[in-house]
Scaffold this active site. Structure first.
Site, PDB file in Angstrom:
ATOM      1  N   ASN A 158       0.820  -1.203   0.000  1.00 50.67           N
ATOM      2  CA  ASN A 158       0.000   0.000   0.000  1.00 50.67           C
ATOM      3  C   ASN A 158       0.856   1.256   0.000  1.00 50.67           C
ATOM      4  OD1 ASN A 158      -1.904   1.979   0.287  1.00 50.67           O
ATOM      5  ND2 ASN A 158      -2.758   1.243   2.196  1.00 50.67           N
ATOM      6  N   ASP A 159       1.423   1.583   1.167  1.00 52.59           N
ATOM      7  CA  ASP A 159       2.166   2.834   1.289  1.00 52.59           C
ATOM      8  C   ASP A 159       3.302   2.962   0.272  1.00 52.59           C
ATOM      9  OD1 ASP A 159       0.567   3.659   3.340  1.00 52.59           O
ATOM     10  OD2 ASP A 159       1.852   2.828   4.901  1.00 52.59           O
ATOM     11  N   VAL A 160       3.900   1.841  -0.103  1.00 56.49           N
ATOM     12  CA  VAL A 160       5.053   1.904  -0.999  1.00 56.49           C
ATOM     13  C   VAL A 160       4.653   2.249  -2.432  1.00 56.49           C
ATOM     14  CG1 VAL A 160       6.426   0.308   0.370  1.00 56.49           C
ATOM     15  CG2 VAL A 160       5.043  -0.584  -1.498  1.00 56.49           C
TER      16      VAL A 160
ATOM     17  N   ALA B 143       1.116   3.712   7.523  1.00 56.14           N
ATOM     18  CA  ALA B 143       1.431   5.090   7.825  1.00 56.14           C
ATOM     19  C   ALA B 143       0.175   5.878   8.191  1.00 56.14           C
ATOM     20  CB  ALA B 143       2.135   5.743   6.647  1.00 56.14           C
TER      21      ALA B 143
END
Lengths: 465, 102
Positions: A394-396, A435
């Site tokens: 997700n965040d990456v 995050a």
């Protein structure tokens, strides 16, 4: 019995073999040979130790019994452990190195004659300092790794535990470790030695509890480094070259891995260590969330999109490990390849819970390693690719890291997934990632969300291809 | 004046840190997990100290307070040595190249 000089030379040889063991890991082809060098180095070190003591009296039987117990447990774990549990295993092993260092230090403190360090109450100053450092770092490694293990295993919640006055308390304990070490060296008091161990265990525990689940790659690497420094400390006490060389190698290896992981998140090492990341951000992001349109689809839609593509990039993340979807994913990719679709894998440095976590899982599922690429190798290819298949990451992939200076992950290197013609995003819900921030990618025109368990969704897509 | 042997050990230590630095940077990122498990295994060379500690008891009293810690440390380190090397072996065996004929 062999002379001290001869055994020192053999210890040096085993240290060199350990260097070659790490050198072998520069490519998968040479890695197995490297591992063999490592084993050889260990055999030499242990054999030489026996020979240099040379007193084959009754004690040897017990040494072998305890060695055998450990060997059986270790071999059993090594064969039984599933690849998805590798982060826990490594954390568990770190704790053992730490505890072993503590035990050896205790033993040397109680019986310094056996190590030629003086007599109880009158240990050589240099040795006592080295011993204290080895013991303290070992204790920190032990309790820190135990917490990391519990968090990874899910026994303890992965969310950061913070409380008021945490940082001053930690600072106070760290200072007291230095003070106690100083007093210990000047008084040689056994009580102070036990106190030193106790507060070191405590600080290891306190240092790791505020660090959240997705920061575990940094924590594991850092503990890896600590276990090396502990071994080196003991190596100085024992005046053993093999142990000093190995400790230095492992110490710098762990430090480099921590650095790579921090860079992958665009955060300073200090920032990670202070912890608490993700705990505060989550609250703010849930407040003002307007409803944005999301396109969601099913396995059929996804299969249709991929069948008509000529190239696909797979982006795996921790979610893939949790769902154990790597084998199902490989089957899907096999089907795609039969249809002459080019498939590659893109791996972000901090995907998963430890360095290289995704690579091992893909290797386990028989994905050839030359189809798997690191972020900087593949990031330009997204623009010429038809479909990006994001599974459990997700965040990456969040473009906010490039565009939104307000975002907590701004500046973090991300995979340019949004440049693909279309993006398939396998995810269980729209909830934000670790995050605690929303991913703009979900709302893009060319994104199709596939809300399902990663493994089930991949299997369904394969059926529809 | 003679140089304290400690200085020589310190030299080995410092130089080894540099060797470690360069060697580890050349490790390919896809092998970072095996790197961690193998560093785990080799740092258990601390078993050398554990063996000395375990054998320090005299034959009349094999299990004195000092040697018992040595024996325990032997087990811990042995778990790590065998577990670490074997699991690394297992992982490395999985890394395969693409078959040419395909």
């Amino acid at each position: 019995m062999i002379s001290a000089n001869l055994s020192a030379i053999f210890y040096l040889i085993s240290g060199v073999l350990f260097i070659l063991a790490l050198r072998g890991l520069s490519s998968p082809e040479t890695s197995r040979q490297g591992n063999f060098f490592g084993i050889l180095g260990m055999v030499i070190a242990i054999t030489v130790t026996f020979l240099s003591i040379g007193d084959f009296s009754s004690g040897f039987v017990y040494v072998f019994i305890f060695l055998l117990i450990g060997a059986l447990i270790g071999a059993f774990i090594a064969y039984k452990i599933p690849m998805t549990a590798m982060p826990e295993l490594v954390a568990g092993f770190h704790s053992l190195v730490g505890l072993a260092a503590v035990f050896v230090a205790i033993s040397a403190f109680l019986n310094p004659e056996a190590f030629n360090l003086g007599s109880p109450g009158d240990i050589k100053l240099g040795s006592l300092i080295e011993m204290s450092i080895g013991a303290a770092v070992g204790a920190i490694t032990f309790s820190g790794s135990v917490i990391a293990f519990l968090k990874l295993q899910g026994i303890m919640s992965g969310s950061p535990i913070t409380f008021k006055g945490q940082h001053p308390l930690n600072a106070l304990i760290l200072i007291s470790i230095v003070v106690v070490t100083y007093l210990l060296c000047s008084t040689q008091s056994a009580n102070l030695f036990w106190i030193l161990l106790a507060i070191s265990f405590l600080i290891g525990f306190l240092l790791i509890i505020p660090i959240g689940g997705a920061d575990m790659p940094v924590v594991i690497s850092m503990l890896n480094s600590y276990s090396g420094w502990a071994a080196a400390g003991i190596g100085f006490t024992l005046e053993n070259t093999a142990l000093i060389i190995t400790g230095a190698l492992v110490g710098s290896s762990g430090a480099i891995l921590s650095y790579i992981m921090c860079k992958g998140m665009n955060r300073s090492f200090f920032n990670v260590i202070l912890g608490g990341f993700g705990a505060t951000d989550q609250i703010s992001s849930t407040g003002s969330k307007e409803q944005k349109p999301v396109k969601s689809g099913n396995a059929e839609d996804a299969a249709f999109l991929m069948k008509n593509a000529s190239s696909v990039i797979i982006v795996p993340g921790y979610g893939m490990a949790v769902a154990q979807a790597q084998h199902a994913l490989r089957e899907m990719v096999d089907t795609l390849k039969k249809n002459d679709i080019k498939v590659t894998y893109a791996i972000h440095p901090v995907a998963g819970r430890m360095p290289g976590h995704m690579n091992v899982l893909l290797a386990e599922a028989n994905v050839p390693y030359d189809e798997v690429f690191e972020l900087e190798e593949i990031n330009n290819d997204f623009a010429n690719t038809d479909v990006a298949f994001v599974i459990g990451a997700n965040d990456v992939t969040n473009p906010a890291a490039k565009t939104d200076p307000q975002s907590p992950i701004y500046g973090m290197p991300v995979l340019d997934v949004e440049k693909c013609k279309s993006v398939l995003f396998v995810k269980r819900s729209l909830s934000p990632g670790y995050a605690g921030i929303d991913n703009d990618l979900f709302y893009k025109e060319n994104t199709l969300m596939l809300f399902a368990d990663a493994k089930k969704m991949t299997e369904d897509i394969t059926k529809n291809l | 004046m003679e140089i304290d042997p400690f200085i020589f050990r310190l030299s080995i230590f410092i130089l080894s840190i540099f060797i470690g630095y360069y060697v580890v940077w050349s490790v390919t990122p896809s092998l970072h997990t095996p790197l961690m498990s193998v560093t785990n295994a080799i740092s258990s060379v601390i078993i050398v100290g554990a063996i000395i500690a375990g054998l320090a008891g005299n034959s009349a009293n094999i299990f004195n307070s000092s040697s018992i810690f040595g024996f325990l440390a032997i087990s811990l380190a042995a778990t790590n040595i065998f577990g670490g090397f074997l699991v690394t072996q297992r992982m490395l065996a999985m890394y395969k190249k693409k078959k040419k004929d395909k």
